[in-house]
Design a protein around this motif. Structure first.
Motif, PDB file in Angstrom:
ATOM      1  N   ALA A  16       0.324  14.041  -9.299  1.00 37.35           N
ATOM      2  CA  ALA A  16       1.095  15.297  -9.367  1.00 37.35           C
ATOM      3  C   ALA A  16       1.624  15.534 -10.773  1.00 37.35           C
ATOM      4  O   ALA A  16       1.603  16.660 -11.278  1.00 37.35           O
ATOM      5  N   ARG A  17       2.081  14.480 -11.431  1.00 39.26           N
ATOM      6  CA  ARG A  17       2.580  14.629 -12.803  1.00 39.26           C
ATOM      7  C   ARG A  17       1.482  15.096 -13.739  1.00 39.26           C
ATOM      8  O   ARG A  17       1.693  15.963 -14.592  1.00 39.26           O
ATOM      9  N   LEU A  22       0.823  -1.205   0.000  1.00 42.00           N
ATOM     10  CA  LEU A  22       0.000   0.000   0.000  1.00 42.00           C
ATOM     11  C   LEU A  22       0.858   1.256   0.000  1.00 42.00           C
ATOM     12  O   LEU A  22       0.507   2.265  -0.635  1.00 42.00           O
ATOM     13  N   GLY A  23       1.987   1.223   0.697  1.00 37.78           N
ATOM     14  CA  GLY A  23       2.913   2.357   0.658  1.00 37.78           C
ATOM     15  C   GLY A  23       3.409   2.601  -0.745  1.00 37.78           C
ATOM     16  O   GLY A  23       3.526   3.753  -1.200  1.00 37.78           O
ATOM     17  N   LEU A  83       3.017   6.083  -5.210  1.00 41.01           N
ATOM     18  CA  LEU A  83       3.085   6.267  -6.662  1.00 41.01           C
ATOM     19  C   LEU A  83       1.812   6.923  -7.198  1.00 41.01           C
ATOM     20  O   LEU A  83       1.865   7.624  -8.211  1.00 41.01           O
ATOM     21  N   ALA A  84       0.668   6.716  -6.520  1.00 37.52           N
ATOM     22  CA  ALA A  84      -0.563   7.406  -6.924  1.00 37.52           C
ATOM     23  C   ALA A  84      -0.400   8.910  -6.747  1.00 37.52           C
ATOM     24  O   ALA A  84      -0.870   9.702  -7.581  1.00 37.52           O
ATOM     25  N   LEU A 110      -1.473  -0.970  -5.256  1.00 39.72           N
ATOM     26  CA  LEU A 110      -2.785  -0.778  -4.638  1.00 39.72           C
ATOM     27  C   LEU A 110      -3.558  -2.092  -4.570  1.00 39.72           C
ATOM     28  O   LEU A 110      -4.165  -2.414  -3.538  1.00 39.72           O
ATOM     29  N   ALA A 111      -3.549  -2.851  -5.662  1.00 38.39           N
ATOM     30  CA  ALA A 111      -4.303  -4.112  -5.694  1.00 38.39           C
ATOM     31  C   ALA A 111      -3.688  -5.137  -4.735  1.00 38.39           C
ATOM     32  O   ALA A 111      -4.408  -5.777  -3.952  1.00 38.39           O
ATOM     33  N   ALA A 112      -2.366  -5.298  -4.790  1.00 33.74           N
ATOM     34  CA  ALA A 112      -1.712  -6.274  -3.928  1.00 33.74           C
ATOM     35  C   ALA A 112      -1.843  -5.874  -2.459  1.00 33.74           C
ATOM     36  O   ALA A 112      -2.033  -6.728  -1.582  1.00 33.74           O
ATOM     37  N   GLY A 113      -1.742  -4.576  -2.178  1.00 34.45           N
ATOM     38  CA  GLY A 113      -1.896  -4.113  -0.805  1.00 34.45           C
ATOM     39  C   GLY A 113      -3.276  -4.387  -0.262  1.00 34.45           C
ATOM     40  O   GLY A 113      -3.443  -4.830   0.887  1.00 34.45           O
TER      41      GLY A 113
END
Length: 357
Positions: free
Chosen positions: A60-61, A48-49, A54-55, A196-199
């Motif tokens: 931001a990009r 999740l970190g 990365l989200a 996100l999915a694995a977390g």
């Protein structure tokens, strides 16, 4: 005739940096978190970190209009992404945790080195990626160093726990090979969705088994480690896949246990053993064989249409339709005409041609 630089091929530095960041995750997690956190919950916090961090970068990009020009994932990529998340984010962690219940730690450490072997074997035998004798010897030396480094003696273990951990390594090997198919797309987007999915999957499993959230500093520490050691590391690994192919990227990544052991010496004042020195020598031999590889022959490029980040090199001599920014590097859908030429190359996005065995 176009040639890659002999000093350092594209993708090598991202592969090594990826291994450094991932190898640092174990000693850093031990330093920052200590004991008492459920392994399954820890895995979820790390993933999740990675995904949340990365989200933030991805958002931001887009908001600021900055960052590298990368191709977004397409609808046709989603089945491959789903398989990547299923194999690497769900099946592999479940099998690993199930195996650790009945398998001694020494045996588990050795078995986890099967991931590098599975990655190379699948790339070579299933996806027909070129793997010559030099690459095989180099990969064997790196894997041998990882096995030697992980060996702690003790009971050999066996049974279903051993099979479960071996199955986890196989799932991660499949994950690495399937990720190669997505490597032309934005690596931040790929790593974000996988994290996100694995977390989420691992967090659900942890709660199902009765785990509870630790203190906020522990959560923040795990998230920070996950962002760099899982998220940024995966972004760099995808870039390595894009330029080097799966077998070579996987071999470089197999140096992660050695990097983790070196960091453990610095952080915990662990002794420098002959085992560590011998493992380092084996890995250095393997890295030298890979870094000095030169693979070149006459080959044919078939007509191809795709989108990825590129510059106008020998493989990208095309015009731009109106509205396409001409600055380099850039990303847009483009077509490759058939071409026959000869130069040094790796199994990158444009060199996935078959080789006679």
């Amino acid at each position: 005739m176009s040639r890659y630089p002999k000093v350092l091929a594209p993708g090598v530095l991202p592969a090594i940096l990826s291994a450094i960041l991932f190898g640092a995750s174990t000693p850093l997690a031990k330093l920052a978190l200590g004991n008492g956190v459920s392994p399954w919950l820890l895995a979820s916090l790390l993933y999740l970190g990675s995904g949340i961090g990365l989200a933030i970068v991805h958002t931001a990009r887009k908001t600021l209009g900055s960052g590298p020009a990368e191709a977004s994932l397409l609808r046709s990529d989603l089945p491959w992404l789903a398989l990547v998340i299923l194999c690497g984010g769900a099946i592999a962690p479940v099998l690993l945790m199930a195996g650790l219940v009945t398998t001694p730690a020494s045996t588990a450490s050795l078995l986890l080195n099967l991931e590098g072997l599975a990655t190379l074997a699948i790339a070579w035998l299933v996806f027909r990626e070129n793997v010559d004798r030099r690459l095989l010897i180099g990969a064997a030396a790196i894997l041998g160093g990882a096995v030697l480094l992980s060996w702690r003696g003790g009971p050999a273990g066996g049974g279903l726990g051993t099979l479960a951990i071996a199955g986890a390594c196989l799932a991660w090997g499949i994950d690495n090979n399937l990720t190669h198919k997505l490597s032309g797309a934005d690596p931040v987007q790929i790593a974000m969705l996988k994290g996100l999915a694995a977390g989420a999957v691992n967090l659900l499993l942890a709660f199902t088994l009765g785990a509870s959230l630790p203190a906020l500093p522990v959560i923040a520490g795990a998230g920070l480690i996950g962002f760099f050691s899982y998220g940024v590391s995966l972004v760099l690994f995808v870039l390595a896949l894009r330029h080097l192919g799966t077998a070579r990227s996987g071999a470089y990544f197999s140096t992660a246990p050695f990097i983790g052991a070196l960091l453990a010496i610095v952080l915990f004042d662990e002794p420098v053993t002959m085992q560590l020195v011998a493992a380092g020598i084996l890995m250095a031999i393997g890295l030298w064989l890979h870094l000095t590889e030169s693979h070149g022959h006459g080959h044919a490029h078939e007509a191809l249409e795709h989108e990825h980040r590129h510059v106008h090199d020998v493989h990208h001599r095309h015009d731009h339709p109106p509205g396409i920014v001409s600055g380099e590097p850039h990303s847009h859908r483009h077509r490759h005409l058939p071409m026959i030429h000869k130069h040094t190359h790796y199994p990158d996005l444009h060199h996935r041609h078959p080789h006679p065995h």
